[in-house]
Structure formats: structure tokens, C-alpha cells
Design a protein around this motif. Structure first.
Motif, PDB file in Angstrom:
ATOM      1  N   THR A 138       0.858  -1.187   0.000  1.00 50.06           N
ATOM      2  CA  THR A 138       0.000   0.000   0.000  1.00 50.06           C
ATOM      3  C   THR A 138       0.889   1.231   0.000  1.00 50.06           C
ATOM      4  O   THR A 138       1.789   1.365   0.831  1.00 50.06           O
ATOM      5  CB  THR A 138      -0.923  -0.003   1.234  1.00 50.06           C
ATOM      6  OG1 THR A 138      -1.814  -1.110   1.124  1.00 50.06           O
ATOM      7  CG2 THR A 138      -1.718   1.280   1.324  1.00 50.06           C
ATOM      8  N   LYS A 139       0.640   2.131  -0.948  1.00 47.31           N
ATOM      9  CA  LYS A 139       1.550   3.246  -1.177  1.00 47.31           C
ATOM     10  C   LYS A 139       0.907   4.571  -0.780  1.00 47.31           C
ATOM     11  O   LYS A 139      -0.288   4.791  -0.970  1.00 47.31           O
ATOM     12  CB  LYS A 139       1.956   3.296  -2.655  1.00 47.31           C
ATOM     13  CG  LYS A 139       2.949   4.399  -2.999  1.00 47.31           C
ATOM     14  CD  LYS A 139       3.383   4.319  -4.449  1.00 47.31           C
ATOM     15  CE  LYS A 139       4.279   3.134  -4.676  1.00 47.31           C
ATOM     16  NZ  LYS A 139       4.876   3.143  -6.049  1.00 47.31           N
ATOM     17  N   ALA A 140       1.724   5.459  -0.212  1.00 47.44           N
ATOM     18  CA  ALA A 140       1.297   6.822   0.098  1.00 47.44           C
ATOM     19  C   ALA A 140       2.293   7.787  -0.527  1.00 47.44           C
ATOM     20  O   ALA A 140       3.488   7.756  -0.215  1.00 47.44           O
ATOM     21  CB  ALA A 140       1.209   7.038   1.605  1.00 47.44           C
ATOM     22  N   VAL A 141       1.798   8.621  -1.424  1.00 49.38           N
ATOM     23  CA  VAL A 141       2.655   9.578  -2.137  1.00 49.38           C
ATOM     24  C   VAL A 141       2.326  10.984  -1.652  1.00 49.38           C
ATOM     25  O   VAL A 141       1.155  11.395  -1.643  1.00 49.38           O
ATOM     26  CB  VAL A 141       2.443   9.469  -3.665  1.00 49.38           C
ATOM     27  CG1 VAL A 141       3.277  10.507  -4.390  1.00 49.38           C
ATOM     28  CG2 VAL A 141       2.777   8.052  -4.144  1.00 49.38           C
ATOM     29  N   ARG A 142       3.348  11.732  -1.255  1.00 42.76           N
ATOM     30  CA  ARG A 142       3.136  13.098  -0.786  1.00 42.76           C
ATOM     31  C   ARG A 142       2.713  13.983  -1.950  1.00 42.76           C
ATOM     32  O   ARG A 142       3.340  13.998  -3.014  1.00 42.76           O
ATOM     33  CB  ARG A 142       4.415  13.650  -0.145  1.00 42.76           C
ATOM     34  CG  ARG A 142       4.299  15.046   0.458  1.00 42.76           C
ATOM     35  CD  ARG A 142       3.404  15.067   1.691  1.00 42.76           C
ATOM     36  NE  ARG A 142       3.266  16.400   2.229  1.00 42.76           N
ATOM     37  CZ  ARG A 142       3.947  16.872   3.286  1.00 42.76           C
ATOM     38  NH1 ARG A 142       4.823  16.092   3.924  1.00 42.76           N
ATOM     39  NH2 ARG A 142       3.759  18.103   3.708  1.00 42.76           N
ATOM     40  N   ASP A 143       1.615  14.717  -1.748  1.00 42.69           N
ATOM     41  CA  ASP A 143       1.106  15.645  -2.763  1.00 42.69           C
ATOM     42  C   ASP A 143       0.679  16.910  -2.037  1.00 42.69           C
ATOM     43  O   ASP A 143      -0.435  17.004  -1.522  1.00 42.69           O
ATOM     44  CB  ASP A 143      -0.070  15.019  -3.508  1.00 42.69           C
ATOM     45  CG  ASP A 143      -0.636  15.953  -4.583  1.00 42.69           C
ATOM     46  OD1 ASP A 143       0.120  16.825  -5.066  1.00 42.69           O
ATOM     47  OD2 ASP A 143      -1.833  15.821  -4.908  1.00 42.69           O
ATOM     48  N   ARG A 175       3.591   2.478   2.338  1.00 43.89           N
ATOM     49  CA  ARG A 175       4.958   2.671   1.847  1.00 43.89           C
ATOM     50  C   ARG A 175       5.122   4.091   1.302  1.00 43.89           C
ATOM     51  O   ARG A 175       4.467   4.467   0.334  1.00 43.89           O
ATOM     52  CB  ARG A 175       5.278   1.635   0.761  1.00 43.89           C
ATOM     53  CG  ARG A 175       6.766   1.606   0.386  1.00 43.89           C
ATOM     54  CD  ARG A 175       7.154   0.315  -0.306  1.00 43.89           C
ATOM     55  NE  ARG A 175       6.898  -0.867   0.510  1.00 43.89           N
ATOM     56  CZ  ARG A 175       7.674  -1.245   1.534  1.00 43.89           C
ATOM     57  NH1 ARG A 175       8.740  -0.534   1.865  1.00 43.89           N
ATOM     58  NH2 ARG A 175       7.375  -2.329   2.215  1.00 43.89           N
ATOM     59  N   THR A 176       5.999   4.838   1.943  1.00 41.03           N
ATOM     60  CA  THR A 176       6.316   6.192   1.484  1.00 41.03           C
ATOM     61  C   THR A 176       7.725   6.268   0.904  1.00 41.03           C
ATOM     62  O   THR A 176       8.115   7.295   0.355  1.00 41.03           O
ATOM     63  CB  THR A 176       6.213   7.196   2.645  1.00 41.03           C
ATOM     64  OG1 THR A 176       7.044   6.748   3.726  1.00 41.03           O
ATOM     65  CG2 THR A 176       4.781   7.322   3.133  1.00 41.03           C
ATOM     66  N   GLY A 177       8.482   5.175   1.070  1.00 39.11           N
ATOM     67  CA  GLY A 177       9.853   5.146   0.572  1.00 39.11           C
ATOM     68  C   GLY A 177      10.147   3.866  -0.175  1.00 39.11           C
ATOM     69  O   GLY A 177       9.264   3.265  -0.778  1.00 39.11           O
ATOM     70  N   GLY A 235      11.043   1.822   4.569  1.00 38.73           N
ATOM     71  CA  GLY A 235      10.235   2.616   3.642  1.00 38.73           C
ATOM     72  C   GLY A 235       8.787   2.747   4.058  1.00 38.73           C
ATOM     73  O   GLY A 235       7.962   3.263   3.299  1.00 38.73           O
ATOM     74  N   ILE A 236       8.461   2.320   5.283  1.00 43.57           N
ATOM     75  CA  ILE A 236       7.072   2.280   5.744  1.00 43.57           C
ATOM     76  C   ILE A 236       6.787   3.419   6.714  1.00 43.57           C
ATOM     77  O   ILE A 236       7.608   3.734   7.578  1.00 43.57           O
ATOM     78  CB  ILE A 236       6.771   0.921   6.412  1.00 43.57           C
ATOM     79  CG1 ILE A 236       6.920  -0.199   5.377  1.00 43.57           C
ATOM     80  CG2 ILE A 236       5.378   0.904   7.032  1.00 43.57           C
ATOM     81  CD1 ILE A 236       6.857  -1.592   5.968  1.00 43.57           C
ATOM     82  N   SER A 237       5.610   4.026   6.569  1.00 51.74           N
ATOM     83  CA  SER A 237       5.179   5.105   7.457  1.00 51.74           C
ATOM     84  C   SER A 237       3.790   4.791   8.001  1.00 51.74           C
ATOM     85  O   SER A 237       3.119   3.854   7.553  1.00 51.74           O
ATOM     86  CB  SER A 237       5.167   6.448   6.715  1.00 51.74           C
ATOM     87  OG  SER A 237       6.463   6.775   6.252  1.00 51.74           O
ATOM     88  N   CYS A 238       3.351   5.599   8.961  1.00 54.57           N
ATOM     89  CA  CYS A 238       2.045   5.402   9.593  1.00 54.57           C
ATOM     90  C   CYS A 238       1.223   6.678   9.484  1.00 54.57           C
ATOM     91  O   CYS A 238       1.702   7.763   9.852  1.00 54.57           O
ATOM     92  CB  CYS A 238       2.221   5.014  11.067  1.00 54.57           C
ATOM     93  SG  CYS A 238       0.669   4.840  11.981  1.00 54.57           S
ATOM     94  N   GLY A 282       7.175   3.842  10.328  1.00 49.76           N
ATOM     95  CA  GLY A 282       5.948   3.056  10.422  1.00 49.76           C
ATOM     96  C   GLY A 282       6.151   1.632  10.892  1.00 49.76           C
ATOM     97  O   GLY A 282       5.368   1.116  11.706  1.00 49.76           O
ATOM     98  N   PHE A 283       7.186   0.962  10.409  1.00 51.81           N
ATOM     99  CA  PHE A 283       7.399  -0.430  10.797  1.00 51.81           C
ATOM    100  C   PHE A 283       7.741  -0.527  12.277  1.00 51.81           C
ATOM    101  O   PHE A 283       7.247  -1.423  12.982  1.00 51.81           O
ATOM    102  CB  PHE A 283       8.504  -1.049   9.950  1.00 51.81           C
ATOM    103  CG  PHE A 283       8.627  -2.538  10.116  1.00 51.81           C
ATOM    104  CD1 PHE A 283       7.736  -3.391   9.490  1.00 51.81           C
ATOM    105  CD2 PHE A 283       9.625  -3.082  10.903  1.00 51.81           C
ATOM    106  CE1 PHE A 283       7.829  -4.770   9.653  1.00 51.81           C
ATOM    107  CE2 PHE A 283       9.734  -4.455  11.060  1.00 51.81           C
ATOM    108  CZ  PHE A 283       8.843  -5.300  10.428  1.00 51.81           C
ATOM    109  N   THR A 284       8.550   0.389  12.761  1.00 51.13           N
ATOM    110  CA  THR A 284       8.886   0.424  14.187  1.00 51.13           C
ATOM    111  C   THR A 284       7.629   0.639  15.028  1.00 51.13           C
ATOM    112  O   THR A 284       7.421  -0.023  16.054  1.00 51.13           O
ATOM    113  CB  THR A 284       9.901   1.539  14.474  1.00 51.13           C
ATOM    114  OG1 THR A 284      11.116   1.264  13.767  1.00 51.13           O
ATOM    115  CG2 THR A 284      10.198   1.651  15.958  1.00 51.13           C
TER     116      THR A 284
END
Length: 301
Positions: A140-145, A172-174, A180-183, A231-233
Motif C-alpha cells: 500500500t503506497k502513500a505519495v506526498r502531494d 509505503r512512502t519510501g 520505507g514504511i510510514s504510519c 511506520g514499521f517500528t
């Protein structure tokens, strides 16, 4: 059967007494109907929240009770002995509050009183259809806009998927791998968040489990918990405590089954006496009691 409890304070004793009272009054009479109708008991969760049982491990400044986990898991066990789906809901919701409580900004933590008080129910969106235990491989991807993240992907087997008011989205932001994972914490009414039809399950029919689709959902950047790549942490840290909650639910269900079996064995008569008096059955019940006590001790270790 009598259960030996760990009661470090008088307040802990009062909380377990309150949990027992609410379980007997609010859970036990409703469980059969809700399970038959596959109806989620949202008002029961609000009742537990108003009684202070949804925020037991969290600080008082956010509306919690600042109780040690040994008290919290015993409350879960009591709830599970009356209605497993409700205890599971409490455990998952408590888990869902964890990212904001432990890693959130001061502004994000303003959300906690409604979360902990039960007015906002949470869902924890980590697992995906193509990867369950390998959470670091999520796609699952999250792209900054601009001032938002645009989220695209699918989460699977999400408890409260169709009932939650907010979602912890691990995305996934990276690049590949855990770094590369964020929350993100998103509101349920965010356009592009699409809970799917509930899954058919073997039990816990009143607990809504479903996939959630994210079709270009725009989540404000201010809802990023921690920083990008954390995110993973955050997810693993939350699960360390969340697994204790599910273990408590399992022990509560096992205790309820044993209590039912003992009650039946006392009232069922054969050959002129209660079947509990037959040595072979007594050994079996004693073995079950021993295993449950061992599980309870391991959970609290």
C-alpha cells in the motif's frame, strides 16, 4: 471456578469488579442475539469507554487510567469470558490508540480523549492480501502531494473495517523493506477509503472483519505519526503489547469453557451420581484447569 487475580492496588480490585459487573449486565444478556444477527455491539463499546475500560494502560492526562498491563489484560480476560468479540474489540481498539499515544505529536494527541473514551473506534490496518506475517513487504503506497498523502492499495482481515471511526494505515512512502514504511491516522469519512463486505468467519460473527480499499485517499500530512520511515517500528511496537491483549482473550474464553463444563458435570447425573464425581472426567477437568492456569501465568509473565 475461582480465579486467582493479581491486584496490585485497591483501584485495580475496583476495576476488575467493575469489569465483572458490566460483563454480567451489559455483555452476557446480549451476546447470543448479536452473534446470531452478526451485529457489531457499538453501543456496548461506548458503555465500556464511558466506564473507563478502553484506556486502562494510557496516561490519565489523555483520559486513561494509567494502569499496568497486568490489570488491563485481566479486565480483557473477564470480558472475553462473557463475550469474546467484545473483548477482541477492546484489545484491537486499545492497539489502535497506541501509535498516537506513543508516537504522536501534541496536536495529534488531542484526538486521544475521544479515542480512549470510546466515542471514536479504531482499526489497525497493517495486513495485506498478498502478505500477512511479512509486514515489511507491504505494498500500500502513500505519495506526498502538497499538504496531503495520497494512499492507494488494499488491506485485508481488518477488524472493525466497517465500524471504525479512524484507521491506522501502514503504507509505503519510501523504498522497499521496513525503512520505507510510514504510519498515517485517517478519518473514516476520508474520500477514497472503501471498506468492503464483511468476511464470513467461523466464529465471532458480531466482529466485523473485512478488506479496506484505498483508492487515492487523501490523508492530511499532519496525520503522519512520527516521521516518514518510522511506520514499521511503530507497528511492531504496538503489536508487542497488542498480542498480550489477544492472549488474554484466549485465556478468558478457555476459562468460560471450563466453567461451563464444570457446571454441566455437576448437574448431569448418571448411575445415581453427578458425572463430575467420576474419576476419569475429574482428571480431564483438572488437566484443563492446570493448562488454563499455566496460560494465564505465561500471559502475565
Amino acid at each position: 471456578m475461582t480465579v486467582d487475580r493479581i491486584l496490585p492496588t485497591d483501584e485495580a480490585r475496583d476495576l476488575l469488579d467493575l469489569a465483572t459487573e458490566l460483563a454480567d449486565r451489559e455483555l452476557a444478556p446480549k451476546v447470543t442475539g448479536h452473534e446470531e444477527r452478526a451485529e457489531f455491539p457499538r453501543e456496548v463499546l461506548r458503555t465500556l469507554g464511558r466506564a473507563g475500560l478502553l484506556g486502562l494502560p494510557y496516561p490519565e492526562e489523555y483520559g486513561g487510567a494509567a494502569q499496568p498491563y497486568e490489570v488491563y489484560v485481566q479486565v480483557l480476560e473477564i470480558l472475553a469470558s462473557r463475550w469474546l468479540a467484545v473483548a477482541e474489540a477492546v484489545s484491537v481498539h486499545t492497539l489502535s490508540c497506541y501509535p498516537v499515544a506513543q508516537f504522536g505529536t501534541a496536536e495529534q494527541r488531542k484526538l486521544l480523549p475521544d479515542m480512549i473514551g470510546g466515542e471514536q473506534l479504531g482499526a489497525y490496518c497493517l495486513t495485506e492480501p498478498q502478505g500477512g506475517s511479512d509486514a515489511a513487504a507491504l505494498t500500500t503506497k502513500a505519495v506526498r502531494d502538497g499538504d496531503a498523502y495520497v494512499v492507494t492499495g488494499t488491506k485485508a482481515w481488518i477488524t472493525h473495517a466497517r465500524a471504525a471511526d479512524f484507521y491506522n494505515i501502514f503504507c509505503r512512502t519510501g523504498g522497499p523493506g521496513p525503512k520505507g514504511i510510514s504510519c498515517l491516522v485517517a478519518d473514516r469519512n476520508t474520500p477514497g477509503i472503501e471498506p468492503q463486505a464483511a468476511e464470513r468467519t467461523m466464529g465471532l460473527h458480531s466482529s466485523p472483519v473485512a478488506q479496506i480499499g484505498f483508492d487515492g485517499a487523501r490523508v492530511p500530512a499532519e496525520r503522519l505519526v512520527g516521521r516518514e520511515g518510522m511506520g514499521f517500528t511503530i507497528a511492531m511496537s504496538a503489536l508487542d503489547s497488542g498480542r498480550l491483549g489477544i492472549a488474554a482473550c484466549a485465556v478468558g474464553l478457555a476459562q468460560a469453557a471450563l466453567d461451563y463444563a464444570v457446571g454441566y458435570a455437576k448437574q448431569r447425573h448418571q448411575f445415581g451420581r453427578a458425572i463430575i464425581d467420576f474419576q476419569g472426567l475429574g482428571f480431564t477437568l483438572a488437566d484443563h484447569a492446570t493448562q488454563i492456569s499455566a496460560a494465564r501465568a505465561l500471559r502475565l509473565a
